[in-house]
Design an enzyme around this catalytic site. Sequence first.
Site, mmCIF file in Angstrom:
data_model
loop_
_atom_site.group_PDB
_atom_site.id
_atom_site.type_symbol
_atom_site.label_atom_id
_atom_site.label_comp_id
_atom_site.label_asym_id
_atom_site.label_seq_id
_atom_site.Cartn_x
_atom_site.Cartn_y
_atom_site.Cartn_z
ATOM 1 N N HIS A 53 80.657 115.403 -75.409
ATOM 2 C CA HIS A 53 80.707 115.981 -76.747
ATOM 3 C C HIS A 53 81.502 115.087 -77.693
ATOM 4 O O HIS A 53 82.223 114.178 -77.261
ATOM 5 C CB HIS A 53 81.289 117.397 -76.718
ATOM 6 C CG HIS A 53 82.555 117.573 -75.933
ATOM 7 N ND1 HIS A 53 83.706 116.883 -76.185
ATOM 8 C CD2 HIS A 53 82.835 118.388 -74.882
ATOM 9 C CE1 HIS A 53 84.644 117.269 -75.347
ATOM 10 N NE2 HIS A 53 84.142 118.173 -74.520
HETATM 11 P P1 TYD Z 1 84.612 122.181 -71.948
HETATM 12 O O1 TYD Z 1 84.778 121.773 -73.381
HETATM 13 O O2 TYD Z 1 83.225 122.390 -71.459
HETATM 14 O O3 TYD Z 1 85.338 121.148 -71.001
HETATM 15 P P2 TYD Z 1 85.067 119.552 -70.841
HETATM 16 O O4 TYD Z 1 84.948 118.974 -72.190
HETATM 17 O O5 TYD Z 1 86.236 119.048 -70.093
HETATM 18 O O6 TYD Z 1 83.843 119.357 -70.040
HETATM 19 O O7 TYD Z 1 85.492 123.479 -71.729
HETATM 20 C C1 TYD Z 1 85.369 124.308 -70.570
HETATM 21 C C2 TYD Z 1 85.608 125.742 -70.979
HETATM 22 O O8 TYD Z 1 86.922 125.935 -71.473
HETATM 23 C C3 TYD Z 1 84.665 126.205 -72.078
HETATM 24 O O9 TYD Z 1 84.304 127.550 -71.793
HETATM 25 C C4 TYD Z 1 85.495 126.184 -73.328
HETATM 26 C C5 TYD Z 1 86.897 126.456 -72.801
HETATM 27 N N1 TYD Z 1 87.957 125.795 -73.590
HETATM 28 C C6 TYD Z 1 88.837 126.581 -74.312
HETATM 29 O O10 TYD Z 1 88.741 127.825 -74.361
HETATM 30 N N2 TYD Z 1 89.828 125.967 -75.014
HETATM 31 C C7 TYD Z 1 89.988 124.612 -75.005
HETATM 32 O O11 TYD Z 1 90.933 124.073 -75.651
HETATM 33 C C8 TYD Z 1 89.058 123.822 -74.243
HETATM 34 C C9 TYD Z 1 89.176 122.323 -74.209
HETATM 35 C C10 TYD Z 1 88.055 124.451 -73.544
#
Ligand code: TYD
Length: 138
Positions: A53
Site C-alpha cells: 500500500h
Molecule cells: P495492514 O495495514 O493490513 O498491515 P500491513 O500493512 O502490515 O500488511 O493492517 C492489518 C490490520 O490492522 C488491518 O485490519 C488494519 C489494522 N490496523 C489498525 O487498526 N491500525 C493501524 O495502525 C494499522 C497499521 C493497522
Amino acid sequence: MNNINSTKLLSFPELGDDRGQLVVIEGERTVPFIPKRIFYIYGSVKNVVRGCHANIKSHFVLFNVSGSCKVKVKDSFDNEKIYDLHEPNVAVYLPNLIWKEMYDFSSDSILLCLSNEYYCKDEYIRSFDEYIKYCNEQ
Ligand code: TYD
C-alpha cells in the site's frame, strides 16, 4: 510528488556498554516527525508479503528491532529500491505517497513502525494502479 529518492536509511548511535545496547528515538530530532502512532509486526514468515500500500498522509520509520526483513519501495515514476533491514539501530524512513512492500521476514523479525499520523483506513491506497492514478492526478 515524493519519489524513492525521498526514502532513506537512518542510522542511530548504539549507546552501549558492558550491560548491553540502548537506542534512542527522538521526534523531530532523530526521526523526521513526532510519532503519533507506534505499532509492530511479528510472526510473519518468509513467504508472506505485507504492506502493499501507499499512504496519502502518513510517513513512517521502520526498524527491525529483532531479526530482518526487506522493504521494497516504488514510486509513480517507475523507480524501485529494496532496503534490507537487519540491525536494531538502522531504520528506513518512508514519506507519504511511496508504495511499500515488506517481505522475507526472518522467524524472529519484529518490525517496529512509527508514524506521524493516527490510523485512518481511508488514507491507505491498496491497489498499485490506484496509487499511480492518484499520483498522476496531483
Ligand atoms: P495492514 O495495514 O493490513 O498491515 P500491513 O500493512 O502490515 O500488511 O493492517 C492489518 C490490520 O490492522 C488491518 O485490519 C488494519 C489494522 N490496523 C489498525 O487498526 N491500525 C493501524 O495502525 C494499522 C497499521 C493497522
